[in-house]
Design an enzyme around this catalytic site. Structure first.
Site, PDB file in Angstrom:
ATOM      1  N   ASN A  61       0.832  -1.207   0.000  1.00  0.00           N
ATOM      2  CA  ASN A  61       0.000   0.000   0.000  1.00  0.00           C
ATOM      3  C   ASN A  61       0.865   1.254   0.000  1.00  0.00           C
ATOM      4  OD1 ASN A  61       0.650  -0.798   2.662  1.00  0.00           O
ATOM      5  ND2 ASN A  61      -1.045   0.374   3.537  1.00  0.00           N
ATOM      6  N   ASN A  64      -1.073   8.559   0.941  1.00  0.00           N
ATOM      7  CA  ASN A  64      -0.856   9.941   0.508  1.00  0.00           C
ATOM      8  C   ASN A  64      -1.428  10.877   1.563  1.00  0.00           C
ATOM      9  OD1 ASN A  64      -1.656  12.522  -1.136  1.00  0.00           O
ATOM     10  ND2 ASN A  64      -0.275  11.376  -2.451  1.00  0.00           N
ATOM     11  N   GLU A  74      -3.098  -4.660  -2.866  1.00  0.00           N
ATOM     12  CA  GLU A  74      -3.631  -5.586  -3.869  1.00  0.00           C
ATOM     13  C   GLU A  74      -3.769  -4.903  -5.228  1.00  0.00           C
ATOM     14  OE1 GLU A  74      -4.743  -4.912  -0.867  1.00  0.00           O
ATOM     15  OE2 GLU A  74      -5.972  -6.521  -0.031  1.00  0.00           O
ATOM     16  N   CYS A 111     -10.163  -5.279   1.440  1.00  0.00           N
ATOM     17  CA  CYS A 111     -11.254  -4.293   1.394  1.00  0.00           C
ATOM     18  C   CYS A 111     -12.143  -4.548   0.179  1.00  0.00           C
ATOM     19  CB  CYS A 111     -10.695  -2.877   1.377  1.00  0.00           C
ATOM     20  SG  CYS A 111     -10.147  -2.303  -0.230  1.00  0.00           S
ATOM     21  N   CYS A 114     -10.779  -3.655  -3.325  1.00  0.00           N
ATOM     22  CA  CYS A 114      -9.805  -4.618  -3.845  1.00  0.00           C
ATOM     23  C   CYS A 114     -10.489  -5.920  -4.271  1.00  0.00           C
ATOM     24  CB  CYS A 114      -8.714  -4.882  -2.819  1.00  0.00           C
ATOM     25  SG  CYS A 114      -7.599  -3.472  -2.673  1.00  0.00           S
TER      26      CYS A 114
HETATM   27  N1  THU Z   1      -5.213  -1.588   2.804  1.00  0.00           N
HETATM   28  C1  THU Z   1      -4.678  -2.390   1.840  1.00  0.00           C
HETATM   29  O1  THU Z   1      -3.603  -2.129   1.293  1.00  0.00           O
HETATM   30  N2  THU Z   1      -5.382  -3.505   1.486  1.00  0.00           N
HETATM   31  C2  THU Z   1      -6.555  -3.888   2.060  1.00  0.00           C
HETATM   32  O2  THU Z   1      -7.149  -4.878   1.642  1.00  0.00           O
HETATM   33  C3  THU Z   1      -7.093  -3.158   3.198  1.00  0.00           C
HETATM   34  C4  THU Z   1      -6.452  -1.844   3.476  1.00  0.00           C
HETATM   35  C5  THU Z   1      -4.451  -0.385   3.182  1.00  0.00           C
HETATM   36  C6  THU Z   1      -5.128   0.913   2.852  1.00  0.00           C
HETATM   37  C7  THU Z   1      -4.487   1.844   3.838  1.00  0.00           C
HETATM   38  O3  THU Z   1      -3.232   2.288   3.315  1.00  0.00           O
HETATM   39  C8  THU Z   1      -4.202   0.954   5.037  1.00  0.00           C
HETATM   40  O4  THU Z   1      -4.276  -0.375   4.579  1.00  0.00           O
HETATM   41  C9  THU Z   1      -5.184   1.157   6.183  1.00  0.00           C
HETATM   42  O5  THU Z   1      -6.485   1.027   5.762  1.00  0.00           O
END
Ligand code: THU
Length: 160
Positions: A61, A64, A74, A111, A114
């Protein structure tokens, strides 16, 4: 008429119970958390995929200061895969996380955005994507096909 949706998934006590191939993917996802840029949430997510070509791709991830601009691990991985290996399906996608503010011992649940993106990738290449969910330790969940994580999904048409 009442209808039911259900799906079967595998749960393992730890990475030690996985096949060598799957354990390697989980390790890759855990390592990819080190590439995350998540100064706002302190929630580092890593993804690691094996492709049908035998190649591997990672993602993490990238947050920003303008929060909605950030991208999940993902979807970062899917974008990289499409650029680096055009037309190559993903076989298995492992996702993990390191929560710097808490524990990381339960499997990550991706999430909704994704899930939608992975589902599209699966449809686009007409090839199921196995999903392996974990944290930095503890239980691991394996889902045989990404679409199982998004019942009644939107695919551009009104009916499924
Ligand atoms: N996040 C992901 O990279 N993947 C997910 O499936 C859930 C959330 C990231 C988004 C954000 O940068 C951090 O996790 C907290 O929500």
């Amino acid at each position: 008429m009442e209808k039911t949706f259900s799906f079967v998934y595998d749960e393992y006590d730890s990475i030690a119970d996985l096949t060598a191939e799957d354990a390697l993917l989980v390790e890759g996802a855990r390592n990819a958390t080190k590439l995350a840029y998540a100064p706002y949430s302190n929630f580092l997510v890593g993804a690691y995929a094996s492709l049908a070509s035998g190649d591997f791709v990672k993602g993490s991830n990238q947050e920003n200061a303008s929060y909605p601009v950030g991208i999940c691990a993902e979807r970062a991985l899917l974008a990289s895969t499409a650029q680096l290996f055009p037309d190559v399906p993903i076989n298995t996608l492992a996702i993990s996380y390191n929560n710097l503010n808490g524990s990381s011992s339960l499997p990550l649940c991706p999430c909704g955005m994704c899930r939608q993106a992975i589902n599209e990738f699966e449809n686009r290449y007409n090839s199921p994507i196995r999903i392996i969910l974990s944290g930095m330790e503890g239980k691991v969940i394996v889902v045989s096909q990404a679409s199982q994580l998004l019942p009644l999904s939107f695919n551009g048409e009104a009916f499924f």
